[in-house]
Design an enzyme around this catalytic site. Structure first.
Site: not given
Length: 490
Positions: A206-207, A226, A263
């Site tokens: 997606g990023g 990120e 993360c």
């Protein structure tokens, strides 16, 4: 405000107008806006935590702490901008005797303009509507349009209402903050010509799609993403000999924390071959209950990821089962094991993030093999080294520093302090930029440098005026002047 009442063009137009007003506001004014939002979040914490717990399954204790972290971030950025060094003000006086003659040059950082912020799923407060990206952008004078995460939409809407009301009561310009939702709207937001930068926390696919959109625009813009992190841990033979069970207990707590959805979860652990650490870790994990995950989609993906890893050659399951139904029963911990040689033969499959409470032990047979397999590890937010006092690990530290933004020498990477020194970034895919998303320098992402040559004093920003009316740190003629002085023309 949402797209139900205003279309995107109206929102970005209002954000553009608000950004111009915010850029002219004093640091003290913007700090008061941030503090007002922080106070409002704290005042409504019980309600927000209740809503968040319904949507995320993260639990009241964790969520209560996250609200406090979020309001703390807002107050930190209020301190950052009133201290003044974030402007990076530099003055070089004219020198007609130089060859060639030098003009008077004065440079500082200025807000980049309206920015888009994409909320994260795993931190519904700290990396969401009023999180660090929003706070750092508002701090420097940029307006913000947040794209809500579908995993906690109700919470996003309520948080946005609180933020909007607090900003209005504090005297912030209308349009300084807005919320939108929906994948198509998010894509359009990145492409809108009014948007000057994007902050994103989420998946690599997606990023990367949004990153490509941002950089392929007619006017490409910065994309601060990120996207993923394996957070490797290296344990030396001496460390295992001295404290194997202690290390196993610490690792077990770290990679299962929050159902492995942090993360900074340690996803790869490099250990010397032929030790009992795998057994120690299996014992430490035993009895750890399954935990509900953030969304149904994430819960469905976790067992699929486990089974994909288990099918790879020369991979063993040391603890737990890959045959589980995380959607119904929650995500249960799984520990895998393989060799450094195998990891180097299958880096694309083995050196890949699996979101959830799982980690991979990778056994190395020599320092040379450890260096070789570490060279295959993608960029990460953190790297952790457990060694004993007196060990020669300087070369290892150098290598870990090249693949991560934060290197730990004790403890475990889960848990990120929010302060002036923090660095929460790393080489791609950990982040797409050099700048961190946590800590004081997060503001740097939403600023750009502007230099003024031979400008009349009256037209200069106070930070660049000769008498330093803001009393901020500046570099004058090459010398750092902490505060209260014009510096020297010598």
């Amino acid at each position: 405000m949402t797209t139900a009442t205003l279309d995107l063009t109206e929102l970005t137009g209002a954000a553009t107008r608000a950004a111009k007003e915010s850029a002219k506001a004093s640091d003290a004014q913007r700090a008061s806006w941030l503090t007002a939002v922080a106070d409002a979040l704290d005042a409504n914490a019980a309600e927000l935590v209740s809503v968040a717990n319904e949507e995320t399954n993260l639990g009241q204790t964790r969520l209560t702490g996250e609200v406090a972290r979020t309001s703390g971030q807002l107050r930190l950025f209020a301190t950052v901008i009133t201290e003044g060094s974030y402007l990076e003000a530099v003055i070089d006086h004219s020198d007609p005797t130089a060859t060639p003659p030098r003009p008077d040059l004065r440079r500082m950082l200025q807000p980049i303009g309206p920015v888009a912020v994409f909320s994260a799923s795993n931190f519904p407060f700290a990396f969401s509507v009023a999180g660090g990206d929003t706070a750092s952008a508002l701090a420097v004078g940029s307006s913000v349009i947040v794209k809500a995460h579908s995993g906690h939409l109700k919470l996003s809407l309520r948080t946005a209402e609180i933020v909007t009301e607090a900003l209005k009561a504090a005297g912030a310009p209308e349009g300084l903050f807005a919320l939108v939702s929906g994948r198509e709207v998010g894509t359009a937001l990145v492409q809108d010509p009014a948007i000057k930068a994007v902050g994103f926390t989420g998946s690599i696919p997606g990023g990367r799609a949004l990153f490509d959109l941002a950089t392929s625009r007619p006017d490409p813009i910065p994309f601060y993403g990120e996207l993923g992190s394996l957070n490797p841990v290296v344990i030396t033979a001496q460390a295992l000999e001295a404290r194997s069970r202690q290390l196993a207990t610490g690792l077990a707590a770290s990679f299962t924390m929050g159902a492995g959805q942090f993360c900074t979860k340690p996803g790869l652990v490099f250990i010397p071959a032929g030790t009992d650490f795998g057994s120690d870790l299996a014992q430490a994990v035993a009895g750890t209950p399954a935990s509900p995950m953030l969304t149904e989609r994430i819960a469905a993906a976790y067992p699929e990821g486990l089974r994909s890893v288990a099918k790879l050659p020369k991979v063993s399951v040391l603890s737990g089962s890959v045959e589980q139904n995380a959607e119904v029963d929650g995500a249960a911990p799984v520990v895998f094991s393989t060799t450094a040689a195998n990891a180097m033969d299958h880096p694309a499959e083995l050196l890949e993030e699996c979101f959830g409470p799982t980690t991979m032990l990778i056994e190395y047979s020599s320092d040379e093999e450890l260096a070789a397999v570490l060279a295959k590890v993608p960029g990460s937010l953190t790297a952790t080294l457990h060694a004993q006092p007196g060990e020669d690990v300087a070369g290892l530290v150098d290598q870990l520093s090249t693949l991560a933004g934060r290197v730990l020498f004790a403890g475990w990477p889960t848990g990120v302090a929010v302060n002036w020194a923090q660095q929460h970034g790393g080489p791609y895919p950990a982040t797409t930029s050099l700048f961190t998303s946590v800590g004081a320098t997060a503001v740097r992402r939403f600023q750009r440098p502007v230099a003024y040559q031979d400008a009349p004093e009256a037209l200069l920003h106070p930070a660049l005026r000769e008498d330093n009316p803001l009393n901020i740190p500046r570099r004058v003629d090459g010398k750092l002047v902490i505060s209260g002085s014009r510096g020297s023309r010598d």
